[in-house]
Design a protein around this motif. Structure first.
Motif, PDB file in Angstrom:
ATOM      1  N   GLN A   6       0.168  -1.257  -0.337  1.00  0.00           N
ATOM      2  CA  GLN A   6      -0.143   0.255   0.082  1.00  0.00           C
ATOM      3  C   GLN A   6       0.995   1.037  -0.335  1.00  0.00           C
ATOM      4  O   GLN A   6       0.685   2.502  -0.243  1.00  0.00           O
ATOM      5  CB  GLN A   6      -0.638   0.214   0.970  1.00  0.00           C
ATOM      6  N   ALA A   7       1.727   1.411   0.588  1.00  0.00           N
ATOM      7  CA  ALA A   7       3.059   2.387   0.537  1.00  0.00           C
ATOM      8  C   ALA A   7       4.271   2.346  -0.108  1.00  0.00           C
ATOM      9  O   ALA A   7       4.550   3.441   0.046  1.00  0.00           O
ATOM     10  CB  ALA A   7       3.597   2.441   1.690  1.00  0.00           C
ATOM     11  N   GLU A   8       3.830   1.387  -1.398  1.00  0.00           N
ATOM     12  CA  GLU A   8       4.882   1.622  -2.435  1.00  0.00           C
ATOM     13  C   GLU A   8       6.042   0.776  -2.115  1.00  0.00           C
ATOM     14  O   GLU A   8       6.882   1.765  -2.816  1.00  0.00           O
ATOM     15  CB  GLU A   8       4.627   2.242  -3.198  1.00  0.00           C
ATOM     16  N   VAL A   9       6.031   0.046  -0.750  1.00  0.00           N
ATOM     17  CA  VAL A   9       7.593   0.240  -0.466  1.00  0.00           C
ATOM     18  C   VAL A   9       7.946  -1.118  -1.051  1.00  0.00           C
ATOM     19  O   VAL A   9       7.579  -2.073  -0.531  1.00  0.00           O
ATOM     20  CB  VAL A   9       8.098   0.130   1.262  1.00  0.00           C
ATOM     21  N   HIS A  10       9.204  -1.122  -1.529  1.00  0.00           N
ATOM     22  CA  HIS A  10       9.359  -2.934  -1.781  1.00  0.00           C
ATOM     23  C   HIS A  10      11.033  -3.150  -1.296  1.00  0.00           C
ATOM     24  O   HIS A  10      11.210  -2.617  -0.836  1.00  0.00           O
ATOM     25  CB  HIS A  10      11.688  -1.810  -3.218  1.00  0.00           C
ATOM     26  N   ILE A  11      10.507  -4.596  -1.272  1.00  0.00           N
ATOM     27  CA  ILE A  11      10.491  -5.310   0.544  1.00  0.00           C
ATOM     28  C   ILE A  11      11.659  -6.537  -0.200  1.00  0.00           C
ATOM     29  O   ILE A  11      11.061  -7.210  -0.981  1.00  0.00           O
ATOM     30  CB  ILE A  11      10.058  -5.942   1.061  1.00  0.00           C
ATOM     31  N   CYS A  12      12.062  -6.896   0.002  1.00  0.00           N
ATOM     32  CA  CYS A  12      13.962  -7.889  -1.082  1.00  0.00           C
ATOM     33  C   CYS A  12      13.974  -8.950   0.258  1.00  0.00           C
ATOM     34  O   CYS A  12      14.611  -8.134   1.288  1.00  0.00           O
ATOM     35  CB  CYS A  12      15.149  -7.097  -1.297  1.00  0.00           C
ATOM     36  N   SER A  13      13.832  -9.573   0.532  1.00  0.00           N
ATOM     37  CA  SER A  13      14.430 -10.200   1.446  1.00  0.00           C
ATOM     38  C   SER A  13      14.483 -12.175   0.649  1.00  0.00           C
ATOM     39  O   SER A  13      13.802 -12.296  -0.134  1.00  0.00           O
ATOM     40  CB  SER A  13      12.715 -11.113   2.706  1.00  0.00           C
ATOM     41  N   SER A  14      16.392 -13.010   1.555  1.00  0.00           N
ATOM     42  CA  SER A  14      15.711 -13.601   1.319  1.00  0.00           C
ATOM     43  C   SER A  14      16.420 -14.872   2.148  1.00  0.00           C
ATOM     44  O   SER A  14      17.316 -13.802   2.650  1.00  0.00           O
ATOM     45  CB  SER A  14      16.835 -13.968  -0.057  1.00  0.00           C
ATOM     46  N   ASP A  15      17.282 -15.610   2.374  1.00  0.00           N
ATOM     47  CA  ASP A  15      17.934 -16.899   2.962  1.00  0.00           C
ATOM     48  C   ASP A  15      19.309 -16.890   2.094  1.00  0.00           C
ATOM     49  O   ASP A  15      20.175 -17.538   2.868  1.00  0.00           O
ATOM     50  CB  ASP A  15      17.309 -17.712   3.478  1.00  0.00           C
ATOM     51  N   VAL A  16      19.861 -16.552   0.755  1.00  0.00           N
ATOM     52  CA  VAL A  16      20.781 -16.905   0.196  1.00  0.00           C
ATOM     53  C   VAL A  16      21.268 -15.345  -0.228  1.00  0.00           C
ATOM     54  O   VAL A  16      20.587 -14.607  -1.143  1.00  0.00           O
ATOM     55  CB  VAL A  16      20.205 -17.536  -0.727  1.00  0.00           C
ATOM     56  N   ILE A  17      22.679 -14.843  -0.075  1.00  0.00           N
ATOM     57  CA  ILE A  17      23.155 -13.431   0.945  1.00  0.00           C
ATOM     58  C   ILE A  17      23.303 -12.934  -0.890  1.00  0.00           C
ATOM     59  O   ILE A  17      22.927 -12.034  -1.220  1.00  0.00           O
ATOM     60  CB  ILE A  17      24.635 -13.126   1.486  1.00  0.00           C
ATOM     61  N   TYR A  18      23.289 -13.922  -1.918  1.00  0.00           N
ATOM     62  CA  TYR A  18      24.090 -13.867  -3.360  1.00  0.00           C
ATOM     63  C   TYR A  18      22.720 -13.322  -4.034  1.00  0.00           C
ATOM     64  O   TYR A  18      22.880 -12.876  -4.409  1.00  0.00           O
ATOM     65  CB  TYR A  18      24.399 -14.847  -3.975  1.00  0.00           C
ATOM     66  N   ASN A  19      21.102 -13.357  -3.774  1.00  0.00           N
ATOM     67  CA  ASN A  19      20.402 -13.407  -4.561  1.00  0.00           C
ATOM     68  C   ASN A  19      20.621 -11.796  -4.011  1.00  0.00           C
ATOM     69  O   ASN A  19      19.663 -11.081  -4.653  1.00  0.00           O
ATOM     70  CB  ASN A  19      18.937 -14.502  -3.660  1.00  0.00           C
ATOM     71  N   ILE A  20      20.040 -11.519  -2.933  1.00  0.00           N
ATOM     72  CA  ILE A  20      20.303  -9.726  -1.966  1.00  0.00           C
ATOM     73  C   ILE A  20      20.835  -9.216  -3.062  1.00  0.00           C
ATOM     74  O   ILE A  20      20.254  -7.430  -3.460  1.00  0.00           O
ATOM     75  CB  ILE A  20      20.193  -9.983  -0.624  1.00  0.00           C
ATOM     76  N   ILE A  21      22.057  -9.405  -3.007  1.00  0.00           N
ATOM     77  CA  ILE A  21      23.307  -9.059  -3.776  1.00  0.00           C
ATOM     78  C   ILE A  21      22.254  -8.865  -5.048  1.00  0.00           C
ATOM     79  O   ILE A  21      22.989  -7.146  -5.904  1.00  0.00           O
ATOM     80  CB  ILE A  21      25.114  -9.580  -3.964  1.00  0.00           C
ATOM     81  N   ASN A  22      22.404  -9.444  -5.502  1.00  0.00           N
ATOM     82  CA  ASN A  22      22.085  -9.725  -7.103  1.00  0.00           C
ATOM     83  C   ASN A  22      20.641  -8.499  -7.033  1.00  0.00           C
ATOM     84  O   ASN A  22      21.176  -7.807  -8.432  1.00  0.00           O
ATOM     85  CB  ASN A  22      21.630 -10.966  -8.223  1.00  0.00           C
ATOM     86  N   GLU A  23      19.735  -8.434  -6.589  1.00  0.00           N
ATOM     87  CA  GLU A  23      18.978  -8.102  -6.432  1.00  0.00           C
ATOM     88  C   GLU A  23      18.906  -6.326  -6.599  1.00  0.00           C
ATOM     89  O   GLU A  23      18.601  -5.627  -7.143  1.00  0.00           O
ATOM     90  CB  GLU A  23      17.749  -8.281  -5.498  1.00  0.00           C
ATOM     91  N   MET A  24      19.389  -6.165  -5.391  1.00  0.00           N
ATOM     92  CA  MET A  24      20.411  -5.375  -5.576  1.00  0.00           C
ATOM     93  C   MET A  24      20.986  -4.242  -6.214  1.00  0.00           C
ATOM     94  O   MET A  24      20.767  -2.532  -6.739  1.00  0.00           O
ATOM     95  CB  MET A  24      20.794  -5.116  -4.141  1.00  0.00           C
ATOM     96  N   GLU A  25      21.818  -4.793  -7.281  1.00  0.00           N
ATOM     97  CA  GLU A  25      22.446  -4.907  -7.666  1.00  0.00           C
ATOM     98  C   GLU A  25      21.690  -4.004  -9.260  1.00  0.00           C
ATOM     99  O   GLU A  25      21.524  -3.110  -9.705  1.00  0.00           O
ATOM    100  CB  GLU A  25      23.390  -5.408  -8.667  1.00  0.00           C
ATOM    101  N   GLN A  26      20.113  -4.817  -9.139  1.00  0.00           N
ATOM    102  CA  GLN A  26      19.086  -4.351 -10.100  1.00  0.00           C
ATOM    103  C   GLN A  26      18.952  -3.260 -10.414  1.00  0.00           C
ATOM    104  O   GLN A  26      18.480  -2.493 -11.452  1.00  0.00           O
ATOM    105  CB  GLN A  26      18.591  -6.426 -11.247  1.00  0.00           C
ATOM    106  N   GLU A  27      18.437  -3.115  -8.731  1.00  0.00           N
ATOM    107  CA  GLU A  27      17.802  -1.963  -8.531  1.00  0.00           C
ATOM    108  C   GLU A  27      18.870  -1.012  -8.610  1.00  0.00           C
ATOM    109  O   GLU A  27      18.056   0.469  -8.802  1.00  0.00           O
ATOM    110  CB  GLU A  27      17.291  -2.805  -6.445  1.00  0.00           C
ATOM    111  N   MET A  28      19.634  -1.092  -8.773  1.00  0.00           N
ATOM    112  CA  MET A  28      21.123   0.533  -8.646  1.00  0.00           C
ATOM    113  C   MET A  28      21.085   0.507 -10.062  1.00  0.00           C
ATOM    114  O   MET A  28      20.927   1.204 -10.960  1.00  0.00           O
ATOM    115  CB  MET A  28      22.037  -0.193  -8.081  1.00  0.00           C
ATOM    116  N   LEU A  29      21.305  -0.644 -11.548  1.00  0.00           N
ATOM    117  CA  LEU A  29      21.136  -0.233 -12.849  1.00  0.00           C
ATOM    118  C   LEU A  29      20.217   0.472 -13.198  1.00  0.00           C
ATOM    119  O   LEU A  29      20.356   1.379 -13.807  1.00  0.00           O
ATOM    120  CB  LEU A  29      21.056  -1.052 -13.436  1.00  0.00           C
TER     121      LEU A  29
END
Length: 161
Positions: free
Chosen positions: A32-55
């Motif tokens: 509802q607040a349009e806040v993106h949540i990235c959650s994973s139990d694999v750190i590399y998945n979080i890193i990859n998603e954050m890289e895509q967000e920054m790009l």
């Protein structure tokens, strides 16, 4: 937590969680607040998603590669429309080129070629040693002796490296 969503909402931030699962209430509030949540139990998945967000935040970059030079030998036309009579002294000039007009080692104009002709024929490029007529939109202040640097323009996607 709900306070994380509230804080992220006010600061236009993302929430990153490692090895945690947000509750349904928090997910609904974040949506509802349009806040993106990235959650994973694999750190590399979080890193990859954050890289895509920054790009995704970066814009494509225009790259200019110099492909040729010309010198203005004469100026033709009326007050409304002037073109430079040029001789290509190095490389080539293309009808799709971006040009810089240099006068006494100073840039007096930068823009795109709008007209490139040999005699009365429109051409796509003019090679070194040939003469041509060159026009640019919104530039009429050609002077004999001006140097023209021609560039090809390409667009590159950004990288984080």
């Amino acid at each position: 937590t709900q306070s994380d969503v509230d804080l992220a909402s006010t600061s236009d931030a993302h929430i990153i969680g490692f090895d945690v699962t947000p509750s349904e209430e928090v997910l609904a509030s974040a949506k509802q607040a349009e806040v993106h949540i990235c959650s994973s139990d694999v750190i590399y998945n979080i890193i990859n998603e954050m890289e895509q967000e920054m790009l995704g935040l970066l814009e494509d970059v225009e790259v200019l590669d110099q492909i040729g030079e010309a010198e203005v030998l004469a100026v033709f036309g009326s007050n409304k429309s002037k073109v430079a009579g040029c001789k290509v002294t190095d490389g080539l000039v293309q009808s799709t080129s971006r040009v810089q007009v240099m006068r006494k080692k100073r840039v007096v104009f930068e823009g795109d070629v709008t007209s490139l002709r040999i005699v009365k024929d429109n051409v796509s490029e003019v090679q070194e040693g040939s003469e041509c007529g060159l026009g640019c939109e919104d530039f009429e202040r050609w002077e004999v002796g001006d140097k023209i640097q021609a560039f090809s323009v390409s667009v590159q996607s950004p990288t984080l490296a």
